[in-house]
Scaffold this motif. Sequence first.
Motif, short mmCIF file in Angstrom:
data_model
loop_
_atom_site.label_atom_id
_atom_site.label_comp_id
_atom_site.label_asym_id
_atom_site.label_seq_id
_atom_site.Cartn_x
_atom_site.Cartn_y
_atom_site.Cartn_z
N THR A 1 3.65 5.65 -5.56
CA THR A 1 3.55 5.67 -7.03
C THR A 1 2.55 6.73 -7.46
O THR A 1 2.79 7.47 -8.43
CB THR A 1 3.10 4.30 -7.55
OG1 THR A 1 3.90 3.32 -6.91
CG2 THR A 1 3.28 4.19 -9.05
N THR A 2 1.43 6.83 -6.73
CA THR A 2 0.44 7.87 -7.03
C THR A 2 1.07 9.25 -6.96
O THR A 2 0.88 10.09 -7.84
CB THR A 2 -0.73 7.79 -6.03
OG1 THR A 2 -1.25 6.47 -6.03
CG2 THR A 2 -1.81 8.79 -6.39
N ASP B 1 0.83 -1.21 0.00
CA ASP B 1 0.00 0.00 0.00
C ASP B 1 0.86 1.25 0.00
O ASP B 1 0.56 2.23 -0.67
CB ASP B 1 -0.92 0.01 1.24
CG ASP B 1 -2.10 -0.94 1.04
OD1 ASP B 1 -2.27 -1.39 -0.11
OD2 ASP B 1 -2.79 -1.23 2.02
N ARG C 1 3.81 1.57 -1.15
CA ARG C 1 4.40 1.71 -2.47
C ARG C 1 3.36 2.27 -3.47
O ARG C 1 3.67 3.12 -4.29
CB ARG C 1 4.90 0.34 -2.92
CG ARG C 1 5.76 0.46 -4.12
CD ARG C 1 6.56 -0.77 -4.50
NE ARG C 1 7.28 -0.44 -5.73
CZ ARG C 1 8.36 0.29 -5.76
NH1 ARG C 1 8.89 0.74 -4.63
NH2 ARG C 1 8.94 0.60 -6.90
N ASP C 2 2.15 1.79 -3.33
CA ASP C 2 1.05 2.21 -4.21
C ASP C 2 0.84 3.73 -4.07
O ASP C 2 0.75 4.46 -5.07
CB ASP C 2 -0.22 1.46 -3.81
CG ASP C 2 -1.24 1.48 -4.94
OD1 ASP C 2 -0.84 1.80 -6.09
OD2 ASP C 2 -2.43 1.22 -4.67
#
Lengths: 229, 523
Positions: B330-331, B324, B326-327
């Motif tokens: 990335t956003t 999460d 990392r997610d």
Amino acid sequence: MTTPAETLLIVEDEAQIRKFVRISLEAQGYQVLEARLGEEGLATCLASPPHLVILDLGLPDLDGMDFIRRLRAWSTLPILVLSVRASETEKIQALDAGANDYVTKPFGIGELMARIRVLLRKEERRATPSPQFTFPGLRVDLARREVEVDGSPVSLSRKEFALLSLLVAGQGQVLTHERILREVWGAGHQEDTHYLRVLVGNLRQKLGDDPMRPRFILTVQGVGYRLAV
Amino acid sequence: MIAHTAIAVNPLPRAPGRYPFRRLAPYLFALLVVAITVAVAFLLPWLFPHASRSLLFLTGVLVVAARSSLGPSLMASFLSFLAFNFFFTEPVHTFKVADDGDFTTLAFFLLVSALSGNLASRMRQEMAQRRASLERISHLYAFSRRLASAAGTDEVLDALTDQLALLPGTPPVAIRVFLTAVGESPRDTSPPREVRRHGDDRALAPPAVEEVWVRGIPEPGHHGDWLLLPLATDRGAFGLVALAEIPDPEQLELARNLCAQAAVALDRTRLVTDLAGARLAAETEQLRAALLSSVSHDLRTPLAAIIGSATSLLEYGEAFSAADRRDLLTTVANAAQHLDRHIQNLLDMTRLGQGKLQIQRDWVDLRDLIAGALARLAEVLTGLEVEVRISPEVPLLWVQGTLIEQALVNLLDNAAKFSPPGGRIAIQAEPRDQELVIDLCDQGPGIPAEERERIFDMFYSVSRGDRHDRGGSGLGLAICRGMIAAHGGQIQALPGEAGWGTRMRLRLPLVNAEVTPKPEGTP
């Protein structure tokens, strides 16, 4: 991959950029010196010379070009310039003034690291010179004028070899059109970019390099070429 | 309307040399007619034995009266009386009258000829007057027709000067027209500036105009050689006409009428200009509003993602799973790059809009440009199939590579936005008649025919308000067109292959096409 304890100086007036660069560089094992102003940076270079200078071109007290010229007056230590987008002229000027490479702001840390590694590796090589260069898929022997792609020998014309030698010696450092034209064709040919475009096309063809997805020779639009490393 | 104040206009001295003959001519004519009558009267007994000589003389007098004025006709009747008396009444060859009856005849003869001469000459004068007024009316009529069809202030001014220069009689030798600036209210503004100059170049000192202007609504008045007439409607005065040397009051009246008509027409055309200006201002305002909404939307959306993700990580980072975290990161990175592209667009648009875009051309390989554009959009293009076909005939381009690359980036970005997942984007390039034609086809929903030209309008998609969900600001295509136009090229949207999707066609003139890359593989 990195050589710990190499010292880098970052000259940049934006505290936030200094901070994230410092944190990332320290995480990679480098020692980081910081300077907010140009004069401060030049003084640090004199007092405790770093292995590389990261220089923002938009400093409040000193024009970036002046910084480069003043440093180049007595030092050859590598300079990596941080420049804003849409100003190819500024980049070329900085490179002509003696900067070794540039990164366009805003940049990702990966790109910055790659440029730093190229410059440091090149410095390291200067200490232990050898005519042999080996990259993934490409081997060049400058002394014997031999080129191999994926293990098979490739025969190049004199100018193609001269161009490849320049790129290889740069080891991933960007080379401006003007510099390549001067070194391959000689002074007076700095404007003849079309010779260079044709030569690069031929060299890519011989190296089996797809211009749409180049493995070896990268085009830096509006500036020059660099070897992919 | 203008008050027609009577002003004294000094009639110019009539041109000498022409007039003595003009004045004498009718009398000579009368003399000639009487002489002919006498000659015919001598022949009359042979031609018409029973005809009356007195009626013949009367006819002669009527002819003179009809062709001239009272003076000559009276002269003709008197001469006729004398001639008749001398040649044809007893005793012949004297002015004596023997018979009482003859005397009475002669007396009536003189009276009738005087009456009819007077009547005929008055009729003639009336006819002359009527002809003159008819001429004046047709003059005015031609003028109003011209004014009615005049589309702009310039045409009205042309018509006015032409018509003034054609005034019947002696036209003015010099004409100047002065107008205030459009949009300024009358009187409280700077004096009118000269907008038309006709005739000889005698000077009307600018202070004269200013003086008249400041003094009040200029009534027609004299200023040296010049006669000044106002250009005014009931909304106020907005100009002056200066005429050098108007000879008579009739012309002055006509000139005044022309000016009054022209003033109405000018008022109309100037009103139209005013309205056009107001509309432009309104459109600019609309554009500004669209830009603001676009900028705030395009900048805030990625910023919202960045701030949201970053604060989440700061507050609850430790509670998130590594995936999460990392997610979210990335956003943050993607949104920031999105933001960077928008800012680049705004900067490009500003440079294009200010017309400051000076292209720095150099020899460029098209493949490098396409490769560069594809590399820059690697993330956007993930999940799409990109097919590139470049004809080996494509020569080197003499362009500013970064601009063409940016144009390609914008086109590709747009194509990617509208492509279905897994869709194909095809890029083809080939030289065609001194032009490089680059086609970029996507498999998106396509563009309705009536919108294909308008999508290149700045903020078109913004004003439609339906593309925000796709993340488009409407700037991309306008910038693209601007950059291609800066190179003398064109861009158009065409229907896609097999009737769906869109084909963006980019055409660049091939400059110095003789310099082509050597065929690959030959050293």
